[in-house]
Design an enzyme around this catalytic site. Structure first.
Site, short mmCIF file in Angstrom:
data_model
loop_
_atom_site.label_atom_id
_atom_site.label_comp_id
_atom_site.label_asym_id
_atom_site.label_seq_id
_atom_site.Cartn_x
_atom_site.Cartn_y
_atom_site.Cartn_z
N GLY A 6 0.82 -1.20 0.00
CA GLY A 6 0.00 0.00 0.00
C GLY A 6 0.86 1.25 0.00
O GLY A 6 2.08 1.20 0.08
N TYR B 69 -15.02 2.75 10.65
CA TYR B 69 -13.56 2.75 10.49
C TYR B 69 -12.90 3.39 11.71
O TYR B 69 -11.92 2.88 12.25
CB TYR B 69 -13.20 3.50 9.21
CG TYR B 69 -11.73 3.59 8.92
CD1 TYR B 69 -11.02 2.46 8.50
CD2 TYR B 69 -11.03 4.79 9.06
CE1 TYR B 69 -9.67 2.55 8.22
CE2 TYR B 69 -9.68 4.88 8.78
CZ TYR B 69 -9.00 3.75 8.36
OH TYR B 69 -7.66 3.83 8.09
N ARG C 198 -8.89 20.69 4.91
CA ARG C 198 -8.19 19.43 5.13
C ARG C 198 -6.67 19.65 5.10
O ARG C 198 -6.17 20.54 4.41
CB ARG C 198 -8.56 18.40 4.06
CG ARG C 198 -10.01 17.92 4.10
CD ARG C 198 -10.27 17.05 5.31
NE ARG C 198 -11.64 16.55 5.33
CZ ARG C 198 -12.66 17.17 5.89
NH1 ARG C 198 -12.47 18.35 6.48
NH2 ARG C 198 -13.87 16.65 5.88
N VAL D 10 1.21 3.62 2.29
CA VAL D 10 1.94 3.85 3.55
C VAL D 10 3.02 2.79 3.75
O VAL D 10 4.18 3.11 4.01
CB VAL D 10 0.97 3.86 4.74
CG1 VAL D 10 1.73 3.89 6.06
CG2 VAL D 10 0.02 5.04 4.63
N ARG E 214 -9.75 12.68 -11.68
CA ARG E 214 -10.87 13.33 -12.36
C ARG E 214 -10.41 14.53 -13.19
O ARG E 214 -10.90 14.75 -14.31
CB ARG E 214 -11.93 13.73 -11.36
CG ARG E 214 -12.71 12.50 -10.87
CD ARG E 214 -13.53 12.76 -9.64
NE ARG E 214 -14.59 13.69 -9.90
CZ ARG E 214 -15.28 14.32 -8.95
NH1 ARG E 214 -14.96 14.08 -7.68
NH2 ARG E 214 -16.25 15.15 -9.24
N SER F 130 -5.71 6.86 12.05
CA SER F 130 -6.23 7.84 11.11
C SER F 130 -6.79 9.02 11.87
O SER F 130 -7.26 8.88 13.00
CB SER F 130 -7.32 7.21 10.25
OG SER F 130 -8.13 8.19 9.66
N SER F 131 -6.76 10.18 11.25
CA SER F 131 -7.26 11.39 11.92
C SER F 131 -8.78 11.34 12.14
O SER F 131 -9.31 12.14 12.91
CB SER F 131 -6.91 12.63 11.11
OG SER F 131 -7.45 12.54 9.80
N CYS F 132 -9.48 10.40 11.49
CA CYS F 132 -10.93 10.31 11.66
C CYS F 132 -11.32 9.76 13.03
O CYS F 132 -12.50 9.68 13.36
CB CYS F 132 -11.56 9.46 10.56
SG CYS F 132 -11.20 7.71 10.71
N LYS G 100 -10.18 1.86 14.54
CA LYS G 100 -8.86 2.46 14.80
C LYS G 100 -8.70 2.86 16.27
O LYS G 100 -7.62 2.71 16.85
CB LYS G 100 -8.64 3.67 13.88
CG LYS G 100 -8.42 3.28 12.42
CD LYS G 100 -7.15 2.46 12.26
CE LYS G 100 -6.85 2.11 10.83
NZ LYS G 100 -5.62 1.28 10.70
N HIS H 252 -9.50 8.36 -1.84
CA HIS H 252 -9.61 9.55 -1.01
C HIS H 252 -9.66 10.80 -1.89
O HIS H 252 -9.46 10.75 -3.09
CB HIS H 252 -8.43 9.62 -0.04
CG HIS H 252 -8.52 8.65 1.08
ND1 HIS H 252 -7.79 7.49 1.13
CD2 HIS H 252 -9.28 8.66 2.22
CE1 HIS H 252 -8.08 6.83 2.25
NE2 HIS H 252 -8.98 7.51 2.91
N ASN I 115 -4.51 13.22 6.50
CA ASN I 115 -4.79 12.74 5.15
C ASN I 115 -3.48 12.57 4.38
O ASN I 115 -2.64 13.48 4.35
CB ASN I 115 -5.67 13.75 4.40
CG ASN I 115 -7.03 13.90 5.03
OD1 ASN I 115 -7.80 12.95 5.08
ND2 ASN I 115 -7.32 15.09 5.54
#
Length: 312
Positions: free
Chosen positions: A14, A137, A210, A16, A188, A108-110, A141, A180, A166
């Site tokens: 991945g 999620y 963000r 990371v 896009r 994760s920051s979430c 975490k 993400h 992020n």
């Protein structure tokens, strides 16, 4: 970490994990153990137990997770909760069972409450409700952070947790539905340029802010903390700087050279209004990022062109 130590990077393919792998190679480490997901299903308790018993790694970077953007998080809620709990439960427990010297868990920051004060301090964990779209999620975490601390408390394990902001960079996910925000924009805007479209539509109002960190900077921070940090709790990893989604879109548009307009679909959700990390704890540890956003987007776009655009 000793240069000859055996290091297991879970999720080495991945964005990371591959960045951590590159960083450790640059630092002179050579004894890596890795497995593709087809070879080792980290959700399978017996497979993970057998793997650890056979390989006996000295150090573990737990960078494997089921990840995605707002759409994926909100669509596959059960999978995001189940898969991530299984992965971290198995890897953390087997690290304890097999005498791993040190483990780093990447969150994760979430994990922070939706309406937490900004910037987000480590102390704000579990002080309010989470953002509903990615709550499963985030719950997983948070459980991982608490599991590392619990194993430290009960068994004396040197298991540490870091919370990246992020991320973007080499080997990012550019899937049309499951990526993400930044890689999704790169794809896009690139496709809009190729197809000579008049505009690109972005979800929401463009007002949420963000923070973005290049994955190689994250890897450098992870290596630094693995060498220097041995405390309970968690450490935020970020830049301490943020931009609005509108500003980000303008930056990506400029980098790619798209000449159309940017439209905002305000019927779509914005998500959390702002997510900026307080990185004073990290700075006080002696580490700061080096790659700024305009340079990072350029590097990421070149990687996208090399890996995802077929030259015809």
């Amino acid at each position: 970490m000793e240069k000859g130590a055996k290091i297991y990077i879970a999720g080495h393919r991945g964005m990371v994990g591959s960045a951590i792998h590159r960083k450790l190679q640059q630092e002179g480490f050579t004894n890596f153990v890795t497995r593709k997901s087809a070879e080792l299903d980290l959700r399978d308790q017996q497979q993970v137990a057998d793997f650890f018993a056979h390989e006996k790694p000295d150090y573990v970077f737990l960078a494997a997770a089921k990840v995605g953007g707002i759409v994926a998080n909100n669509t596959y809620r059960a999978e995001f909760l189940y898969d991530n709990l299984q992965i971290q439960n198995n890897v953390i427990h087997q690290s304890y069972m097999n005498g791993v010297k040190k483990l780093m868990f990447l969150g994760s920051s979430c994990i922070y409450p939706k309406m937490a004060p900004q910037p987000l301090k480590e102390d704000y964990l579990l002080t309010g409700p989470l953002e509903p779209t990615n709550e499963p999620y985030a719950i997983a975490k948070i459980a991982g952070i608490k599991m590392c601390d619990a194993y430290r408390d009960q068994y004396g394990c040197n298991f540490i947790s870091v919370m990246p902001t992020n991320l973007y960079g080499y080997n990012d996910n550019y899937h049309p539905q499951n990526s993400h925000v930044l890689p999704a924009m790169i794809r896009r805007f690139h496709e809009a340029k190729e197809q000579q479209l008049p505009s690109v539509t972005i979800w929401g109002t463009g007002s949420p802010k963000r923070e973005f960190l290049f994955a190689d900077d994250l890897a450098a921070a992870c290596y630094y903390l693995m060498e220097n940090y041995n405390e309970p709790g968690l450490v935020n990893i970020g830049t301490g700087e943020d931009v609005s989604i509108k500003e980000l879109a303008e930056l990506v548009k400029q980098t790619i050279g798209f000449e159309g307009s940017i439209d905002f679909d305000t019927s779509k959700p914005d998500g959390t209004p702002r997510k900026l990390m307080d990185v004073s704890k990290l700075h006080n540890q002696g580490w700061k990022h080096t790659i700024e956003l305009p340079e990072g987007i350029q590097l990421a776009y070149q990687d996208f062109l090399e890996k995802h655009v077929v030259n015809t």
